[in-house]
Design an enzyme around this catalytic site. Structure first.
Site, short mmCIF file in Angstrom:
data_model
loop_
_atom_site.label_atom_id
_atom_site.label_comp_id
_atom_site.label_asym_id
_atom_site.label_seq_id
_atom_site.Cartn_x
_atom_site.Cartn_y
_atom_site.Cartn_z
N ARG A 36 0.04 9.06 -5.37
CA ARG A 36 0.66 8.57 -4.40
C ARG A 36 0.94 7.13 -4.66
NH1 ARG A 36 -4.71 8.93 -3.83
NH2 ARG A 36 -5.99 7.27 -3.80
N ARG A 74 0.52 -1.77 -0.26
CA ARG A 74 0.23 -0.39 0.23
C ARG A 74 0.26 1.27 -0.09
NH1 ARG A 74 -3.91 2.70 4.28
NH2 ARG A 74 -5.18 4.15 3.37
N HIS A 75 0.46 2.19 -0.67
CA HIS A 75 1.70 3.86 -0.63
C HIS A 75 1.34 4.23 0.95
CE1 HIS A 75 -2.87 5.00 0.87
NE2 HIS A 75 -3.36 3.97 -0.32
N HIS A 102 -2.92 -0.08 -3.48
CA HIS A 102 -3.59 0.26 -2.61
C HIS A 102 -4.28 -1.12 -1.23
CE1 HIS A 102 -4.47 4.21 -5.22
NE2 HIS A 102 -4.46 2.64 -6.58
N ASP A 103 -4.99 -0.20 -0.03
CA ASP A 103 -5.51 -0.90 0.73
C ASP A 103 -6.43 -2.10 0.25
OD1 ASP A 103 -7.45 0.78 0.64
OD2 ASP A 103 -7.04 1.29 2.33
N ARG A 138 -1.63 9.94 4.04
CA ARG A 138 -1.75 10.76 2.57
C ARG A 138 -2.28 11.42 3.28
NH1 ARG A 138 -6.58 8.33 2.42
NH2 ARG A 138 -6.96 6.83 2.33
#
Ligand code: NAG
Ligand code: NAG
Ligand code: NAG
Length: 417
Positions: A110, A42-43, A288-289, A46
């Site tokens: 992101r 995941r990023h 992503h999540d 943010r």
């Protein structure tokens, strides 16, 4: 007689222990060889992506606006990059080699930025790859495809009618209603505080819980109604949202349309890595999540907790005595070694053949076709088939009638004369 056998027995047991020790050393140190690594992360931290109407903290309160990687997020991914470097120092042989590494990100600022800062930590230039002595960084490509064409990482995929249908079935299922029930009253109180009216858990997660969570991390003062208890309930509802997207009802079939697509790609890469011609050692996916959880739900190893920033699902392919094994880990805390994950029905170090068999039910054969096969379509198909039979039946009867009686229409009136 017995006394005479004793030294023999001792020698035998010593020999056995020695052999066991040797084979252990052999397995642990000598023979088990890492061949290929896949990382899905995941990023980093943010700003919120959106927020509820009554939120006094608007987009302008965030230095880069909504949905952007923060400096904290950069630090988190730099740390993850350094960790990966440490974990695979020997395997990756120091510096960056284009043929060994492939990085793909979703086409979002992101995740692209997270991948880049991660790579800065993972591959600082060394020796001949130093190109500017005052800049300990080298460019490394991060591949992407546009969101509308991303059929790999941008989960959950939306343009899939059968998945939409499965989601609707889930919301009606008794299991989901049972889990939602304790929060019914709480949910009714929300709109007066937030100014946001919705029944949708995903909306509560992304438009209420998530912005409040981001604000708390960044030391904004939360509204007075956002107590610890409220935040806890919102978190539980967000977790229920993820679970209801990928599971609760017909998890295997949903996985074929979602995380199974990524599982399929990873398996394909692993199989290529078993070929003698293979040079690729590491594939990294920056996402992503919903990607990490979708993958883990397809593999049935998800812990039900929202994947934290920069959390990383690790898949390692080993070769041992001519056989390939898959090991999985989840690095979701920097202070803790990655947690081992075991594919249900297998052992932590799972033979690749067994792994392939066990995940087969979530591998789509033809994603687009499977997505179009909704139950409404199935009903329509049956109706069409019945209609087709009826029409052809009538036509056949007509044809027979024509053949039987038809010729009289063409009879030459004078022929019989
Ligand atoms: C690392 O690369 C060097 C130079 O290319 C090579 O001599 C060495 O054998 C490699 N080590 C490993 C572990 O692959
Ligand atoms: C929030 O405040 C704490 C305590 O002062 C500090 O350690 C932390 O770095 C702050 N967080 C951010 C994102 O600025
Ligand atoms: C990380 O994963 C482990 C194992 O599933 C879990 O016990 C732990 O609570 C998780 N930590 C976070 C911060 O999500």
């Amino acid at each position: 007689m017995r006394a005479a056998l004793l030294p023999v027995a001792r020698a035998a047991s010593l020999g056995l222990s020695f052999w066991l020790l040797l084979s252990w050393v052999d397995r642990g140190v000598v023979a088990k060889e890492l061949k290929f690594v896949t990382l899905v992360f995941r990023h980093g931290d943010r700003s919120p992506i959106e927020t509820f109407p009554n939120d006094p903290i608007k987009e302008s309160s965030w230095p880069q606006g909504f949905g952007q990687l923060t400096q904290l997020g950069m630090e988190q991914h730099y740390e993850l990059g350094q960790y990966i470097r440490k974990r695979y120092r020997k395997f990756l042989n120091e510096s960056y080699k284009p043929e060994q590494v492939y990085i793909q990100s979703t086409d979002i600022d992101r995740t692209l930025m997270s991948a880049m800062v991660n790579l800065a930590g993972l591959f600082p230039p060394e020796g001949v790859s130093i190109w500017n002595p005052s800049l300990p960084w080298q460019p490394i490509p991060v591949h992407t495809v546009s969101l509308s064409e991303d059929r790999l990482l941008y989960l959950p995929f939306q343009d899939c009618p059968r998945f939409k249908e499965l989601k609707e079935e889930t919301l009606k299922s008794t299991e989901f209603q049972k889990r939602l029930h304790p929060y019914k009253n709480f949910i009714e109180t929300l709109p007066t505080f937030t100014g946001y009216h919705t029944e949708d858990l995903f909306g509560m997660w992304t438009k209420v819980y998530d912005p409040l969570f981001c604000e708390s991390i960044h030391n904004f003062t939360l509204p007075s109604w956002a107590t610890e208890d409220t935040m806890f309930k919102l978190k539980k509802l967000s977790e229920l949202s993820i679970l209801s997207i990928y599971g609760i009802h017909k998890q295997k079939e949903k996985s074929r349309l979602q995380g199974g697509v990524l599982v399929s790609e990873i398996l394909t890469n692993m199989n290529s890595a078993t070929q003698p011609s293979n040079h690729r050692k590491l594939v990294m996916y920056s996402a992503h999540d919903t990607t990490v959880s979708g993958l883990q739900m397809a593999l049935d190893v998800y812990n039900g907790i929202l994947p934290p920033y920069a959390s990383c699902h690790i898949m390692e392919l080993y070769l041992e005595k001519g056989e390939y094994f898959v090991e999985m880990y989840y690095r979701n805390e920097t202070q803790h070694e990655p947690y081992p994950l075991t594919l249900p029905g297998c052992i932590p170090s799972c033979p690749l053949t067994e792994f392939t068999k066990l995940v087969a039910p979530v591998i789509p054969q033809d994603w687009s076709t499977e997505c179009m096969t909704t139950s409404k379509d199935q009903v329509l198909r049956v109706v069409l088939a019945v209609a087709f039979c009826l029409v052809s039946g009538v036509l056949v009867v007509l044809l027979f009638t024509l053949l039987r009686y038809g010729p009289c229409w063409h009879r030459d009136p004078y022929r019989n004369i």
